[in-house]
Scaffold this motif. Structure first.
Motif, PDB file in Angstrom:
ATOM      1  N   GLU A 239     -10.462  -3.555   9.243  1.00 48.60           N
ATOM      2  CA  GLU A 239      -9.509  -3.311   8.159  1.00 48.60           C
ATOM      3  C   GLU A 239      -8.598  -2.130   8.491  1.00 48.60           C
ATOM      4  N   LEU A 240      -7.297  -2.364   8.318  1.00 45.21           N
ATOM      5  CA  LEU A 240      -6.284  -1.343   8.597  1.00 45.21           C
ATOM      6  C   LEU A 240      -5.410  -1.183   7.362  1.00 45.21           C
ATOM      7  N   PHE A 241      -5.101   0.067   7.034  1.00 46.65           N
ATOM      8  CA  PHE A 241      -4.300   0.359   5.852  1.00 46.65           C
ATOM      9  C   PHE A 241      -3.126   1.263   6.258  1.00 46.65           C
ATOM     10  N   PHE A 242      -1.916   0.865   5.858  1.00 48.37           N
ATOM     11  CA  PHE A 242      -0.719   1.627   6.214  1.00 48.37           C
ATOM     12  C   PHE A 242       0.112   1.943   4.975  1.00 48.37           C
ATOM     13  N   ASP A 243       0.643   3.165   4.936  1.00 43.24           N
ATOM     14  CA  ASP A 243       1.712   3.487   3.996  1.00 43.24           C
ATOM     15  C   ASP A 243       3.008   3.047   4.653  1.00 43.24           C
TER      16      ASP A 243
END
Length: 284
Positions: A239-243
């Motif tokens: 899982e990867l989360f980006f602004d």
């Protein structure tokens, strides 16, 4: 254009008067293929010469340059713009000063990317960066974008890839929940230019390739771009989360620069760094 106060209208017409006079003064008869006749008291073309070149009456052009409250059409403004050798930016400015909405840039696809913009996209690594146009066509991506989102050389449009790139599509879970918002956001952009053939080309191409898109498009839902957080489930990195920050290029407002920054408090930055040290298959 929206309604304006009498004071604003007066100021606009004053600017129109000054703009047309200065554009006329910078040209000579030689510049426009005319033979100079007689001695000229002031530099530049005469009003009657501009009127002749534009194919309009001398009195009408005089009233326009004087900033009188007269009706104008886009066709006549285009003729005046050609007579005065206006640039695209000056032509748009003339429309605004005359009280009309400026014309959109030509619909022909322009894929050229300046070295400066390409450098920004590349320099954003090891974080993903995307340069796209108003039609969501991909103009430039960096290696991090390829590794993180699974784009390859066959990907040419963000929304087309969202529906047809199996690797990229599988990263969005649940995809069926996200897809309606993506289509609604694209429609919001497309509805800004209903007669633009490039939008129609993208829509027709995707509708032919994806029955799911065709069904969602038929709903006619309109939305806005999603929140500034993008979450994907990468097959190797997890899982990867980006602004996400989207910037409009100042001298090319039809271009958008999307910058992805690992969301604080997650392991995204470390996972992306590891991913970029490991070759990633791009087959779909």
């Amino acid at each position: 254009m929206p309604s304006e106060s009498p004071v604003a209208a007066t100021l606009r017409r004053e600017q129109l008067r000054d703009f047309l006079r200065t554009r006329r003064a910078r040209l000579t008869p030689d510049d426009v293929g005319l033979i100079a006749a007689g001695k000229r008291r002031t530099p530049g073309l005469r009003r009657e010469e501009v009127a002749m070149l534009a194919g309009v009456g001398v009195s009408w052009y005089t009233w326009l340059e004087q900033g009188r409250d007269i009706k104008v059409s886009s066709e006549v403004l285009d003729a005046v713009g050609r007579a005065l050798r206006l640039t695209e930016a000056e032509r748009a400015h003339l429309y605004v000063l005359a009280g009309l909405n400026p014309p959109r840039a030509g619909a022909a696809r322009d894929t050229e990317v300046s070295p400066q913009l390409r450098q920004v996209v590349d320099a954003w690594a090891p974080r993903p960066a995307i340069l796209r146009d108003r039609y969501w066509n991909l103009l430039a991506i960096n290696e991090a974008t390829r590794a993180v989102f699974g784009y390859d050389d066959t990907d040419h449009n963000c929304i087309v890839s969202f529906f047809t790139n199996a690797r990229y599509r599988a990263m969005h879970d649940p995809w069926t929940t996200i897809a309606p918002a993506v289509v609604a956001a694209f429609r919001a952009d497309a509805d800004q230019a209903p007669d633009d053939p490039e939008f129609r080309r993208v829509i027709d191409e995707l509708a032919a390739a994806s029955g799911e898109f065709a069904e969602l498009w038929a709903r006619h839902d309109v939305g806005v771009p999603g929140q500034g957080v993008k979450a994907v489930r990468h097959p190797e990195a997890g899982e990867l989360f980006f602004d996400v920050t989207t910037l409009v290029v100042a001298d090319r407002p039809d271009r958008h620069l999307e910058l992805y920054h690992p969301r604080p408090g997650t392991a995204t930055e470390e996972r992306v760094a590891q991913l970029l040290r490991t070759p990633v298959a791009t087959s779909v």
